[in-house]
Design an enzyme around this catalytic site. Sequence first.
Site, PDB file in Angstrom:
ATOM      1  N   ASP A  13       7.863 -26.127 -12.461  1.00  0.00           N
ATOM      2  CA  ASP A  13       6.460 -25.718 -12.589  1.00  0.00           C
ATOM      3  C   ASP A  13       6.190 -24.909 -13.852  1.00  0.00           C
ATOM      4  OD1 ASP A  13       5.968 -26.869 -10.063  1.00  0.00           O
ATOM      5  OD2 ASP A  13       6.659 -25.035  -9.094  1.00  0.00           O
ATOM      6  N   LYS A  16       5.222 -28.482 -17.662  1.00  0.00           N
ATOM      7  CA  LYS A  16       5.755 -29.587 -18.476  1.00  0.00           C
ATOM      8  C   LYS A  16       4.741 -30.727 -18.620  1.00  0.00           C
ATOM      9  CE  LYS A  16       9.427 -29.946 -15.797  1.00  0.00           C
ATOM     10  NZ  LYS A  16       9.269 -28.762 -14.951  1.00  0.00           N
ATOM     11  N   GLN A 211      11.286 -30.831 -12.405  1.00  0.00           N
ATOM     12  CA  GLN A 211      11.873 -29.545 -11.987  1.00  0.00           C
ATOM     13  C   GLN A 211      12.451 -28.746 -13.172  1.00  0.00           C
ATOM     14  OE1 GLN A 211      13.235 -32.430  -9.931  1.00  0.00           O
ATOM     15  NE2 GLN A 211      11.379 -32.301  -8.729  1.00  0.00           N
TER      16      GLN A 211
HETATM   17  P1  IMP Z   1      13.563 -30.611  -2.679  1.00  0.00           P
HETATM   18  O1  IMP Z   1      13.653 -31.031  -4.114  1.00  0.00           O
HETATM   19  O2  IMP Z   1      12.312 -31.067  -1.999  1.00  0.00           O
HETATM   20  O3  IMP Z   1      14.803 -30.932  -1.904  1.00  0.00           O
HETATM   21  O4  IMP Z   1      13.474 -29.001  -2.667  1.00  0.00           O
HETATM   22  C1  IMP Z   1      14.558 -28.181  -3.083  1.00  0.00           C
HETATM   23  C2  IMP Z   1      14.044 -26.965  -3.850  1.00  0.00           C
HETATM   24  O5  IMP Z   1      13.520 -27.367  -5.094  1.00  0.00           O
HETATM   25  C3  IMP Z   1      12.903 -26.222  -3.131  1.00  0.00           C
HETATM   26  O6  IMP Z   1      13.016 -24.846  -3.423  1.00  0.00           O
HETATM   27  C4  IMP Z   1      11.661 -26.782  -3.807  1.00  0.00           C
HETATM   28  O7  IMP Z   1      10.573 -25.893  -3.731  1.00  0.00           O
HETATM   29  C5  IMP Z   1      12.173 -26.919  -5.232  1.00  0.00           C
HETATM   30  N1  IMP Z   1      11.444 -27.950  -5.981  1.00  0.00           N
HETATM   31  C6  IMP Z   1      11.542 -29.283  -5.861  1.00  0.00           C
HETATM   32  N2  IMP Z   1      10.730 -29.896  -6.743  1.00  0.00           N
HETATM   33  C7  IMP Z   1      10.108 -28.934  -7.426  1.00  0.00           C
HETATM   34  C8  IMP Z   1       9.173 -28.947  -8.511  1.00  0.00           C
HETATM   35  O8  IMP Z   1       8.755 -29.988  -9.019  1.00  0.00           O
HETATM   36  N3  IMP Z   1       8.783 -27.734  -8.972  1.00  0.00           N
HETATM   37  C9  IMP Z   1       9.264 -26.574  -8.469  1.00  0.00           C
HETATM   38  N4  IMP Z   1      10.145 -26.507  -7.480  1.00  0.00           N
HETATM   39  C10 IMP Z   1      10.564 -27.688  -6.955  1.00  0.00           C
END
Ligand code: IMP
Length: 404
Positions: A13, A16, A211
């Site tokens: 976040d 980008k 990410q």
């Molecule tokens: P997952 O990717 O849904 O498995 O989440 C794993 C961790 O990554 C969690 O803390 C999410 O909030 C974080 N996360 C996943 N995608 C993003 C993103 O695009 N921006 C910020 N945090 C992310």
Amino acid sequence: METLTIVGCQFGDEGKGKIIDFLSNDFDLSIRFNGGENAGHTVVADHQIIKYHLVPAGFLRARTSVIANGVVINLKTLVEELKFLSVMRNKFDLKISNLAHVVTDLHVKRDRFQEELRGSRNIGTTLKGIGPAYESKFGRYGIRMMDLEDPYLLTEKMDFLAKMYHLEYDHSEIDQLLKRYADVNEYVTDTVGYLQNELNDGKSALFETAQGTFIDVEFGTYPFVTSSHTVSAGVTVGTGLSPRYFSKFLGVAKAYTTRVGEGYFPTELTGEQAESLRKLGNEFGSTTGRPRRVGFLDLPMLRMAVKLNSLDYIALTKTDVLGKCKDIRIATSYEKDGNEINTYDPNLKVDKVNYVQFEPWSENKKNLEKFIQFIEDDLKVPVTLLGNGEKREEMEVRGEMQLV
Ligand code: IMP
């Protein structure tokens, strides 16, 4: 061969989407290579708010967009996203890797189950099935886009997945998957060969990570991470292109730090100060709407991001937001057991954070220059782009970028 790879320097976040949209005008190809619909790249352009989840954020401006093999695809989301985007650009060229893995409803259920099982130690995932989809990929029982060409193989794989998870599934999901696949089938291809040919032919390419560096599965605050490689090295296996193709790397950092989900965050703010910054910066997750945790800019973290990603340039975003705050600080080092520590270690809880204070700049631009100069002097990396508003035009170019 001109290539630029964009990475996030913090926990995701960083803004980008805006940077990719801005730069993509100058590139032939815009390529996304990791993650899935957990990502949400927001772009404000042509009086519209566009939230990219699976399609590269250069879609509107680059000649061709590519969803490479490292991405995990929820077909429902992809079909909906393309429907929305094709109104904004009706003639487009898109390639989707036939090797990319598919996220099914079973993966989504599994994600929820795992989070519940973790109880108070939950990760705070986006509940989009991303972790389980990568688990099945590396466990060698995943479903690839190319598998949707064969309904028998698909059924066999879905049956196996359901058995693995001890879950029942409705067989109508197979028909749904096939129907959605038929909607995007025309774009599915061997993107590895395509990218090799295009780049060997001298075309320029902008690669984007979803990410941020510190939620990389290997180098982040494990286990509070996502399940893919978010550092610049991820671009090679995520696209099938050898390291030789990648020349320059740009890291995007927010002027402060934010994080969604659980996990270590040394410069985190709490209470009223956090509330006010969250509101000022509209810090709510673009995928889940969750309030983001907020804190000061963390230089030790950026020093590590520079090293891990070999950054040549930095884009600093949301400087307009931070400039309105009364208390502006940058973390310069930490303390642990009486020792000063200068680099971020995602596995080490520190006792204290040391800060340097800055003056607000909403009324005095010179204060912003001092803030940037401090960062550049420390990191020895130029801040070439400055985001000072959410719209496409609200961007300041501070320096040239050499891409070869
Ligand atoms: P997952 O990717 O849904 O498995 O989440 C794993 C961790 O990554 C969690 O803390 C999410 O909030 C974080 N996360 C996943 N995608 C993003 C993103 O695009 N921006 C910020 N945090 C992310």
